[in-house]
Write a protein that holds these residues in place. Structure first.
Motif, PDB file in Angstrom:
ATOM      1  N   SER A   1     -20.996  62.818  11.541  1.00 54.84           N
ATOM      2  CA  SER A   1     -21.568  62.675  12.885  1.00 54.84           C
ATOM      3  C   SER A   1     -21.696  64.006  13.590  1.00 54.84           C
ATOM      4  O   SER A   1     -22.700  64.282  14.242  1.00 54.84           O
ATOM      5  CB  SER A   1     -20.706  61.740  13.737  1.00 54.84           C
ATOM      6  N   ASP A   2     -20.671  64.839  13.467  1.00 54.63           N
ATOM      7  CA  ASP A   2     -20.699  66.140  14.119  1.00 54.63           C
ATOM      8  C   ASP A   2     -21.853  66.979  13.567  1.00 54.63           C
ATOM      9  O   ASP A   2     -22.588  67.610  14.316  1.00 54.63           O
ATOM     10  CB  ASP A   2     -19.368  66.863  13.916  1.00 54.63           C
ATOM     11  N   GLU A   3     -22.035  66.947  12.259  1.00 50.97           N
ATOM     12  CA  GLU A   3     -23.124  67.707  11.644  1.00 50.97           C
ATOM     13  C   GLU A   3     -24.490  67.170  12.074  1.00 50.97           C
ATOM     14  O   GLU A   3     -25.414  67.941  12.319  1.00 50.97           O
ATOM     15  CB  GLU A   3     -23.008  67.685  10.118  1.00 50.97           C
ATOM     16  N   GLU A   4     -24.611  65.848  12.161  1.00 47.72           N
ATOM     17  CA  GLU A   4     -25.889  65.258  12.582  1.00 47.72           C
ATOM     18  C   GLU A   4     -26.242  65.683  14.003  1.00 47.72           C
ATOM     19  O   GLU A   4     -27.378  66.060  14.296  1.00 47.72           O
ATOM     20  CB  GLU A   4     -25.828  63.734  12.488  1.00 47.72           C
ATOM     21  N   VAL A   5     -25.242  65.650  14.885  1.00 49.69           N
ATOM     22  CA  VAL A   5     -25.480  66.057  16.270  1.00 49.69           C
ATOM     23  C   VAL A   5     -25.825  67.542  16.318  1.00 49.69           C
ATOM     24  O   VAL A   5     -26.765  67.948  16.992  1.00 49.69           O
ATOM     25  CB  VAL A   5     -24.250  65.741  17.156  1.00 49.69           C
ATOM     26  N   ARG A   6     -25.075  68.359  15.592  1.00 47.24           N
ATOM     27  CA  ARG A   6     -25.356  69.808  15.577  1.00 47.24           C
ATOM     28  C   ARG A   6     -26.753  70.092  15.027  1.00 47.24           C
ATOM     29  O   ARG A   6     -27.474  70.927  15.552  1.00 47.24           O
ATOM     30  CB  ARG A   6     -24.320  70.547  14.740  1.00 47.24           C
TER      31      ARG A   6
END
Length: 171
Positions: free
Chosen positions: A119-124
């Motif tokens: 999720s963090d990578e997708e948002v970034r």
């Protein structure tokens, strides 16, 4: 978008040069808010998420970065969402793989909500370039300009928040 003094702007009159400047600032702020809202719509669309889903994920990512555990009750309170709606939102985010439920380490009846690593990578990936551009603009300000703008935005927030307080007192 500079308007002529005395011509008025949106709801405001511009009788003096200072008022004309103030109206110009408020119009620029309104235009920024419209652009930001459009960006949020594009982001939600590209991530296949609703506004509340994105806000929930952002809150959970921030809490995770701070080393804080968040339960459904805290998240619901933060988002202003009812318990029933919170359950639906959590189910949806679990199903899409953005968050996971974990048992609370000390309370068997409670759950902790955690963002999944991806999720963090997708948002970034989705927001990274936009955030870089925004940081570049903010970094171009002098320390004094940044202080003035931060004070202005904080005062605007307080002015808008005061409306809710005044309405609550009148009830």
């Amino acid at each position: 978008m500079q308007e002529k003094a005395g011509a008025g702007g949106y709801w405001y009159t511009q009788d003096t040069e200072q008022q004309a400047g103030a109206v110009g600032v408020l119009n620029a702020l309104r235009e920024y808010r419209a652009s930001e809202a459009a960006m949020r719509r594009r982001t939600r669309s590209s991530m296949g998420m609703g506004e509340t889903d994105l806000l929930a994920l952002r809150y959970l990512l921030q809490a995770e970065a701070q080393g804080r555990a968040v339960g459904p009750k805290e998240l619901g309170s933060q988002l202003g969402v009812t318990s029933a709606s919170m359950t639906t939102l959590i189910d949806r985010l679990v199903k899409t793989g953005h968050i996971r439920r974990e048992p609370h380490p000390t309370d068997r009846r409670a759950l902790i909500l955690r963002p999944t690593p991806g999720s963090d990578e997708e948002v970034r990936r989705t927001l990274g370039l936009m955030h870089q551009r925004m940081i570049a603009v903010a970094s171009s300000l002098s320390a004094k300009e940044a202080e003035i703008i931060a004070r202005f935005l904080t005062s605007m927030r307080d002015a808008v928040d005061a409306i809710d307080s005044e309405n609550d007192e009148g009830r």
